[in-house]
Design a protein around this motif. Structure first.
Motif, PDB file in Angstrom:
ATOM      1  N   ARG A 110     -22.530   0.505 -16.839  1.00 16.14           N
ATOM      2  CA  ARG A 110     -21.402  -0.131 -16.162  1.00 16.14           C
ATOM      3  C   ARG A 110     -20.771   0.758 -15.099  1.00 16.14           C
ATOM      4  O   ARG A 110     -19.845   0.345 -14.405  1.00 16.14           O
ATOM      5  CB  ARG A 110     -20.332  -0.520 -17.198  1.00 16.14           C
ATOM      6  N   LEU A 111     -21.283   1.971 -14.964  1.00 16.00           N
ATOM      7  CA  LEU A 111     -20.701   2.927 -14.025  1.00 16.00           C
ATOM      8  C   LEU A 111     -21.593   3.112 -12.796  1.00 16.00           C
ATOM      9  O   LEU A 111     -22.816   3.003 -12.888  1.00 16.00           O
ATOM     10  CB  LEU A 111     -20.484   4.275 -14.719  1.00 16.00           C
ATOM     11  N   PRO A 112     -20.986   3.421 -11.651  1.00 16.32           N
ATOM     12  CA  PRO A 112     -21.773   3.643 -10.425  1.00 16.32           C
ATOM     13  C   PRO A 112     -22.440   5.016 -10.433  1.00 16.32           C
ATOM     14  O   PRO A 112     -22.393   5.735 -11.432  1.00 16.32           O
ATOM     15  CB  PRO A 112     -20.710   3.542  -9.327  1.00 16.32           C
ATOM     16  N   GLU A 113     -23.029   5.375  -9.310  1.00 15.38           N
ATOM     17  CA  GLU A 113     -23.709   6.664  -9.188  1.00 15.38           C
ATOM     18  C   GLU A 113     -22.723   7.818  -9.319  1.00 15.38           C
ATOM     19  O   GLU A 113     -21.676   7.830  -8.680  1.00 15.38           O
ATOM     20  CB  GLU A 113     -24.420   6.745  -7.845  1.00 15.38           C
ATOM     21  N   VAL A 114     -23.087   8.788 -10.135  1.00 16.25           N
ATOM     22  CA  VAL A 114     -22.214   9.919 -10.401  1.00 16.25           C
ATOM     23  C   VAL A 114     -22.598  11.115  -9.528  1.00 16.25           C
ATOM     24  O   VAL A 114     -23.773  11.328  -9.223  1.00 16.25           O
ATOM     25  CB  VAL A 114     -22.286  10.318 -11.890  1.00 16.25           C
ATOM     26  N   GLU A 115     -21.586  11.866  -9.107  1.00 12.12           N
ATOM     27  CA  GLU A 115     -21.820  13.063  -8.296  1.00 12.12           C
ATOM     28  C   GLU A 115     -21.386  14.340  -9.014  1.00 12.12           C
ATOM     29  O   GLU A 115     -21.824  15.430  -8.649  1.00 12.12           O
ATOM     30  CB  GLU A 115     -21.088  12.934  -6.962  1.00 12.12           C
ATOM     31  N   PHE A 116     -20.541  14.185 -10.015  1.00 15.25           N
ATOM     32  CA  PHE A 116     -20.092  15.354 -10.786  1.00 15.25           C
ATOM     33  C   PHE A 116     -19.891  14.890 -12.218  1.00 15.25           C
ATOM     34  O   PHE A 116     -19.121  13.971 -12.473  1.00 15.25           O
ATOM     35  CB  PHE A 116     -18.778  15.902 -10.223  1.00 15.25           C
ATOM     36  N   MET A 117     -20.604  15.524 -13.157  1.00 20.12           N
ATOM     37  CA  MET A 117     -20.573  15.052 -14.540  1.00 20.12           C
ATOM     38  C   MET A 117     -20.479  16.236 -15.504  1.00 20.12           C
ATOM     39  O   MET A 117     -21.236  17.199 -15.402  1.00 20.12           O
ATOM     40  CB  MET A 117     -21.826  14.232 -14.827  1.00 20.12           C
ATOM     41  N   VAL A 118     -19.540  16.145 -16.438  1.00 18.11           N
ATOM     42  CA  VAL A 118     -19.332  17.186 -17.442  1.00 18.11           C
ATOM     43  C   VAL A 118     -19.467  16.569 -18.828  1.00 18.11           C
ATOM     44  O   VAL A 118     -18.774  15.604 -19.145  1.00 18.11           O
ATOM     45  CB  VAL A 118     -17.924  17.825 -17.310  1.00 18.11           C
ATOM     46  N   GLY A 122     -20.956  19.307 -27.839  1.00 20.30           N
ATOM     47  CA  GLY A 122     -20.812  18.884 -29.223  1.00 20.30           C
ATOM     48  C   GLY A 122     -21.117  17.407 -29.438  1.00 20.30           C
ATOM     49  O   GLY A 122     -21.164  16.950 -30.585  1.00 20.30           O
ATOM     50  N   ARG A 123     -21.346  16.672 -28.360  1.00 22.55           N
ATOM     51  CA  ARG A 123     -21.616  15.245 -28.503  1.00 22.55           C
ATOM     52  C   ARG A 123     -23.044  15.009 -28.983  1.00 22.55           C
ATOM     53  O   ARG A 123     -23.997  15.625 -28.487  1.00 22.55           O
ATOM     54  CB  ARG A 123     -21.380  14.520 -27.178  1.00 22.55           C
ATOM     55  N   LYS A 124     -23.190  14.073 -29.917  1.00 23.46           N
ATOM     56  CA  LYS A 124     -24.509  13.758 -30.464  1.00 23.46           C
ATOM     57  C   LYS A 124     -25.392  13.050 -29.433  1.00 23.46           C
ATOM     58  O   LYS A 124     -26.616  13.119 -29.512  1.00 23.46           O
ATOM     59  CB  LYS A 124     -24.362  12.894 -31.715  1.00 23.46           C
ATOM     60  N   ASP A 125     -24.751  12.358 -28.493  1.00 15.74           N
ATOM     61  CA  ASP A 125     -25.512  11.629 -27.475  1.00 15.74           C
ATOM     62  C   ASP A 125     -25.620  12.417 -26.165  1.00 15.74           C
ATOM     63  O   ASP A 125     -25.794  11.835 -25.089  1.00 15.74           O
ATOM     64  CB  ASP A 125     -24.874  10.267 -27.209  1.00 15.74           C
ATOM     65  N   LEU A 126     -25.533  13.727 -26.268  1.00 13.51           N
ATOM     66  CA  LEU A 126     -25.567  14.619 -25.109  1.00 13.51           C
ATOM     67  C   LEU A 126     -26.744  14.313 -24.180  1.00 13.51           C
ATOM     68  O   LEU A 126     -26.571  14.058 -22.985  1.00 13.51           O
ATOM     69  CB  LEU A 126     -25.643  16.073 -25.601  1.00 13.51           C
ATOM     70  N   TYR A 127     -27.948  14.332 -24.717  1.00  6.52           N
ATOM     71  CA  TYR A 127     -29.135  14.128 -23.897  1.00  6.52           C
ATOM     72  C   TYR A 127     -29.183  12.718 -23.316  1.00  6.52           C
ATOM     73  O   TYR A 127     -29.572  12.523 -22.165  1.00  6.52           O
ATOM     74  CB  TYR A 127     -30.399  14.397 -24.723  1.00  6.52           C
ATOM     75  N   GLU A 128     -28.798  11.749 -24.115  1.00  3.56           N
ATOM     76  CA  GLU A 128     -28.830  10.359 -23.674  1.00  3.56           C
ATOM     77  C   GLU A 128     -27.883  10.119 -22.507  1.00  3.56           C
ATOM     78  O   GLU A 128     -28.212   9.407 -21.552  1.00  3.56           O
ATOM     79  CB  GLU A 128     -28.467   9.433 -24.840  1.00  3.56           C
ATOM     80  N   LEU A 129     -26.710  10.723 -22.543  1.00  7.74           N
ATOM     81  CA  LEU A 129     -25.732  10.558 -21.469  1.00  7.74           C
ATOM     82  C   LEU A 129     -26.289  11.016 -20.132  1.00  7.74           C
ATOM     83  O   LEU A 129     -26.181  10.323 -19.116  1.00  7.74           O
ATOM     84  CB  LEU A 129     -24.449  11.327 -21.802  1.00  7.74           C
ATOM     85  N   PHE A 130     -26.884  12.196 -20.121  1.00  4.77           N
ATOM     86  CA  PHE A 130     -27.471  12.698 -18.881  1.00  4.77           C
ATOM     87  C   PHE A 130     -28.686  11.872 -18.467  1.00  4.77           C
ATOM     88  O   PHE A 130     -28.904  11.610 -17.282  1.00  4.77           O
ATOM     89  CB  PHE A 130     -27.888  14.165 -19.042  1.00  4.77           C
ATOM     90  N   ARG A 131     -29.470  11.461 -19.438  1.00  4.54           N
ATOM     91  CA  ARG A 131     -30.714  10.767 -19.150  1.00  4.54           C
ATOM     92  C   ARG A 131     -30.483   9.396 -18.505  1.00  4.54           C
ATOM     93  O   ARG A 131     -31.231   8.976 -17.624  1.00  4.54           O
ATOM     94  CB  ARG A 131     -31.540  10.619 -20.425  1.00  4.54           C
ATOM     95  N   VAL A 132     -29.451   8.667 -18.960  1.00  6.82           N
ATOM     96  CA  VAL A 132     -29.224   7.313 -18.450  1.00  6.82           C
ATOM     97  C   VAL A 132     -28.243   7.268 -17.282  1.00  6.82           C
ATOM     98  O   VAL A 132     -28.028   6.209 -16.694  1.00  6.82           O
ATOM     99  CB  VAL A 132     -28.717   6.376 -19.576  1.00  6.82           C
ATOM    100  N   ALA A 133     -27.647   8.403 -16.935  1.00 10.11           N
ATOM    101  CA  ALA A 133     -26.697   8.434 -15.824  1.00 10.11           C
ATOM    102  C   ALA A 133     -27.399   8.101 -14.505  1.00 10.11           C
ATOM    103  O   ALA A 133     -28.491   8.587 -14.236  1.00 10.11           O
ATOM    104  CB  ALA A 133     -26.038   9.804 -15.736  1.00 10.11           C
ATOM    105  N   LYS A 134     -26.757   7.286 -13.693  1.00  8.85           N
ATOM    106  CA  LYS A 134     -27.271   7.003 -12.356  1.00  8.85           C
ATOM    107  C   LYS A 134     -26.766   8.102 -11.427  1.00  8.85           C
ATOM    108  O   LYS A 134     -25.555   8.274 -11.271  1.00  8.85           O
ATOM    109  CB  LYS A 134     -26.793   5.623 -11.886  1.00  8.85           C
ATOM    110  N   LEU A 135     -27.672   8.843 -10.838  1.00 11.29           N
ATOM    111  CA  LEU A 135     -27.311   9.984 -10.014  1.00 11.29           C
ATOM    112  C   LEU A 135     -27.200   9.581  -8.548  1.00 11.29           C
ATOM    113  O   LEU A 135     -27.999   8.792  -8.043  1.00 11.29           O
ATOM    114  CB  LEU A 135     -28.340  11.101 -10.181  1.00 11.29           C
ATOM    115  N   SER A 136     -26.223  10.146  -7.866  1.00  8.65           N
ATOM    116  CA  SER A 136     -25.977   9.807  -6.471  1.00  8.65           C
ATOM    117  C   SER A 136     -27.131  10.251  -5.572  1.00  8.65           C
ATOM    118  O   SER A 136     -27.751  11.288  -5.800  1.00  8.65           O
ATOM    119  CB  SER A 136     -24.681  10.476  -6.001  1.00  8.65           C
ATOM    120  N   HIS A 137     -27.386   9.472  -4.537  1.00  9.30           N
ATOM    121  CA  HIS A 137     -28.399   9.845  -3.547  1.00  9.30           C
ATOM    122  C   HIS A 137     -27.954  11.069  -2.749  1.00  9.30           C
ATOM    123  O   HIS A 137     -28.762  11.709  -2.079  1.00  9.30           O
ATOM    124  CB  HIS A 137     -28.654   8.668  -2.595  1.00  9.30           C
ATOM    125  N   ARG A 138     -26.656  11.413  -2.827  1.00  9.89           N
ATOM    126  CA  ARG A 138     -26.152  12.613  -2.151  1.00  9.89           C
ATOM    127  C   ARG A 138     -26.410  13.876  -2.964  1.00  9.89           C
ATOM    128  O   ARG A 138     -26.154  14.983  -2.515  1.00  9.89           O
ATOM    129  CB  ARG A 138     -24.637  12.494  -1.925  1.00  9.89           C
TER     130      ARG A 138
END
Length: 217
Positions: A110-118, A122-138
């Motif tokens: 539901r979120l647009p392309e991300v340019e800065f992500m923290v 300690g999150r159990k879904d750590l890898y999944e969050l980064f893996r499914v994030a839409k990354l900005s073309h910039r």
């Protein structure tokens, strides 16, 4: 157009975070992350907070977002975590950012392309969050907190972002419990191959007869 570093914006975010977090015993990582978020001047900032974690990073990101005019969203695991987060933010007089609660994949879609992500390590879904994030073309700056903790020993950016992005550089900064930083750019070869229609029509010309033969590839 790509992400461009602004020393002036970084300094403003850092100074304001130092002033705001001066009563916290440990805020070095928050000050650094805030300066980075301000300096890269992103359009969209995401934080994935974990229950029980300190709140200084959120305060710093809020400050950076205010300076850069970025949209800032904090992702929380459940309603209990949401209540805990809001109480912690309000306790220190910081404004509550835009909050989203739910499973990693469902929220990130539901979120647009991300340019800065923290993301808190300690999150159990750590890898999944980064893996499914839409990354900005910039390009995008990705940070994982808790890099020096034992359970983070095998963390690798190339395994996290896969083929959708190209890792330009990475570094672990020994502040707080360690911050692993990766700067990535879009993988254009991957984008082309993933968008290609593999069920395409192929044309061949018979050199002897001049006839055109069309078949599905």
């Amino acid at each position: 157009m790509k992400l461009i570093w602004s020393p002036e914006m970084a300094l403003k975010a850092h100074i304001d975070t130092v002033k705001t977090c001066e009563n916290f015993q440990e805020s070095d990582d928050a000050e650094m992350i805030s300066a980075m978020a301000g300096g890269w001047n992103p359009n969209f900032i995401i934080e994935a907070w974990s229950s029980g974690s300190e709140i200084t990073t959120s305060i710093g990101l809020n400050i950076a977002a205010r300076h850069s005019g970025a949209r800032y969203v904090c992702i929380l695991e459940n309603e209990r975590s949401r209540s805990e987060y809001i109480a912690a933010v309000k306790k220190h007089g910081s404004p509550v950012p835009e909050l989203m609660v739910g499973e990693a994949k469902e929220v990130m879609e539901r979120l647009p392309e991300v340019e800065f992500m923290v993301v808190d390590g300690g999150r159990k879904d750590l890898y999944e969050l980064f893996r499914v994030a839409k990354l900005s073309h910039r390009g995008a700056v990705l940070l994982c907190k808790g890099a020096t903790q034992r359970h983070m020993a095998g963390f690798r950016w190339d395994m996290v972002v896969g083929k959708k992005a190209r890792l330009v550089r990475s570094v672990i900064i020994p502040v707080g419990q360690g911050v692993n930083i990766g700067y990535v750019k879009e993988n254009r070869e991957y984008e082309r191959s993933s968008s290609r229609n593999y069920s395409r029509w192929i044309t061949r010309i018979d050199r002897k007869t001049g006839e055109e033969h069309v078949f599905r590839g």
